[in-house]
Design a protein around this motif. Structure first.
Motif, PDB file in Angstrom:
ATOM      1  N   LEU A   1       0.837  -1.199   0.000  1.00  0.00           N
ATOM      2  CA  LEU A   1       0.000   0.000   0.000  1.00  0.00           C
ATOM      3  C   LEU A   1       0.873   1.251   0.000  1.00  0.00           C
ATOM      4  N   GLY A   2       1.901   1.259   0.814  1.00  0.00           N
ATOM      5  CA  GLY A   2       2.790   2.422   0.868  1.00  0.00           C
ATOM      6  C   GLY A   2       3.481   2.678  -0.459  1.00  0.00           C
ATOM      7  N   ASP A   3       3.918   1.631  -1.119  1.00  0.00           N
ATOM      8  CA  ASP A   3       4.565   1.796  -2.432  1.00  0.00           C
ATOM      9  C   ASP A   3       3.577   2.348  -3.457  1.00  0.00           C
ATOM     10  N   ALA A   4       2.331   1.868  -3.402  1.00  0.00           N
ATOM     11  CA  ALA A   4       1.318   2.365  -4.329  1.00  0.00           C
ATOM     12  C   ALA A   4       1.006   3.836  -4.057  1.00  0.00           C
ATOM     13  N   LEU A   5       0.942   4.202  -2.787  1.00  0.00           N
ATOM     14  CA  LEU A   5       0.729   5.606  -2.439  1.00  0.00           C
ATOM     15  C   LEU A   5       1.886   6.465  -2.925  1.00  0.00           C
ATOM     16  N   ASP A   6       3.086   6.029  -2.675  1.00  0.00           N
ATOM     17  CA  ASP A   6       4.258   6.778  -3.124  1.00  0.00           C
ATOM     18  C   ASP A   6       4.247   6.997  -4.630  1.00  0.00           C
ATOM     19  N   ALA A   7       3.770   6.001  -5.362  1.00  0.00           N
ATOM     20  CA  ALA A   7       3.792   6.076  -6.825  1.00  0.00           C
ATOM     21  C   ALA A   7       2.933   7.207  -7.359  1.00  0.00           C
ATOM     22  N   CYS A   8       1.898   7.632  -6.592  1.00  0.00           N
ATOM     23  CA  CYS A   8       1.051   8.733  -7.073  1.00  0.00           C
ATOM     24  C   CYS A   8       1.427  10.068  -6.440  1.00  0.00           C
ATOM     25  N   ALA A   9       2.493  10.078  -5.643  1.00  0.00           N
ATOM     26  CA  ALA A   9       3.076  11.306  -5.096  1.00  0.00           C
ATOM     27  C   ALA A   9       2.037  12.240  -4.472  1.00  0.00           C
ATOM     28  N   PRO A  10       1.318  11.769  -3.447  1.00  0.00           N
ATOM     29  CA  PRO A  10       0.294  12.634  -2.850  1.00  0.00           C
ATOM     30  C   PRO A  10       0.888  13.687  -1.927  1.00  0.00           C
ATOM     31  N   ASP A  11       0.251  14.849  -1.903  1.00  0.00           N
ATOM     32  CA  ASP A  11       0.571  15.855  -0.893  1.00  0.00           C
ATOM     33  C   ASP A  11      -0.103  15.508   0.429  1.00  0.00           C
ATOM     34  N   TRP A  12      -1.324  14.976   0.331  1.00  0.00           N
ATOM     35  CA  TRP A  12      -2.102  14.592   1.508  1.00  0.00           C
ATOM     36  C   TRP A  12      -2.739  13.236   1.267  1.00  0.00           C
ATOM     37  N   ILE A  13      -2.864  12.475   2.338  1.00  0.00           N
ATOM     38  CA  ILE A  13      -3.556  11.186   2.295  1.00  0.00           C
ATOM     39  C   ILE A  13      -4.699  11.267   3.291  1.00  0.00           C
ATOM     40  N   ILE A  14      -5.919  11.093   2.796  1.00  0.00           N
ATOM     41  CA  ILE A  14      -7.116  11.219   3.627  1.00  0.00           C
ATOM     42  C   ILE A  14      -7.723   9.839   3.840  1.00  0.00           C
TER      43      ILE A  14
END
Length: 221
Positions: free
Chosen positions: A76-89
């Protein structure tokens, strides 16, 4: 030369129908949020929230398909990193985030929780509030830390507990304030006026020792 600031990149974690996600999408569509939803992530591939964004912005995996909780969190963390979010809600995400995952995105993870924190952390908040005889109930937006529902609270919205309330009727009343609460809180986060330092919310450089409250006009004060 003036340059228009790019929209903030928001990733959303959701496990259910996605009503809070829809609130964010509506805020973007109406210009209330200068942002884009760059991905929706779920531990439930059948979650209706996933259907609110194009397929290329969806990520969903069953935790049981991974050898451990840590392996799921890493994916999950790798997938989140791949979209380069400023914020995660975290908007109705029902799985506890592991310590490593929280620390990986420290300061960028925000959750909306259906209680007036620090009361009723975890599940079944509406039934627990009724059982305790509370006169008020509500929702909180807070930063995520490794301890469950324990991060600094940004803002809250309150509703009365009415005679004859059931957990379902109380939940419906709370949901009505969750949406404007989340929208107003994210607006504030995107403004760069609000930060968290050492477990204390800072607004315009001043420490807040109680959460902001949502008024009837949908404004935080």
């Amino acid at each position: 030369m003036n340059h228009t600031a790019r929209p903030a990149r928001i990733a959303v974690l959701a496990s259910g129908r996605g009503s809070n996600l829809q609130c964010l999408l509506d805020g973007i569509a109406t210009g209330q949020l200068q942002a884009e939803i760059v991905g929706v992530f779920s531990d439930k591939p059948a979650a209706l929230a996933l259907q609110k964004v194009p397929s290329e912005r969806r990520w969903a995996r069953l935790p049981r398909d991974f050898e451990s909780r840590e392996a799921f969190d890493l994916a999950l963390g790798d997938a989140l990193d791949a979209c380069a979010p400023d914020w995660i809600i975290c908007a109705g995400y029902m799985r506890i985030l592991g310590t490593d995952l929280v620390q990986r995105f420290n300061g960028r993870l925000v959750n909306i929780h259906p209680s007036l924190l620090p009361l009723y952390k975890g599940l079944h908040t509406h039934a627990r509030a009724l059982a305790a005889g509370e006169a008020e109930h509500g929702a909180s937006v807070h930063f995520v830390v490794p301890e469950l529902d324990a991060g600094a609270v940004i803002a809250q919205a309150r509703v009365p507990v009415l005679a004859g309330d059931s957990p379902e009727s109380l939940a419906a009343r709370v949901l009505q304030v969750e949406h404007p609460l989340l929208l107003a809180s994210v607006q504030l986060l995107l403004s760069s006026r609000l930060t968290e330092q050492g477990g204390v919310i800072q607004l315009d450089g001043h420490s807040l020792f109680s959460p902001l409250r949502l008024d009837s006009a949908g404004t935080l004060a």
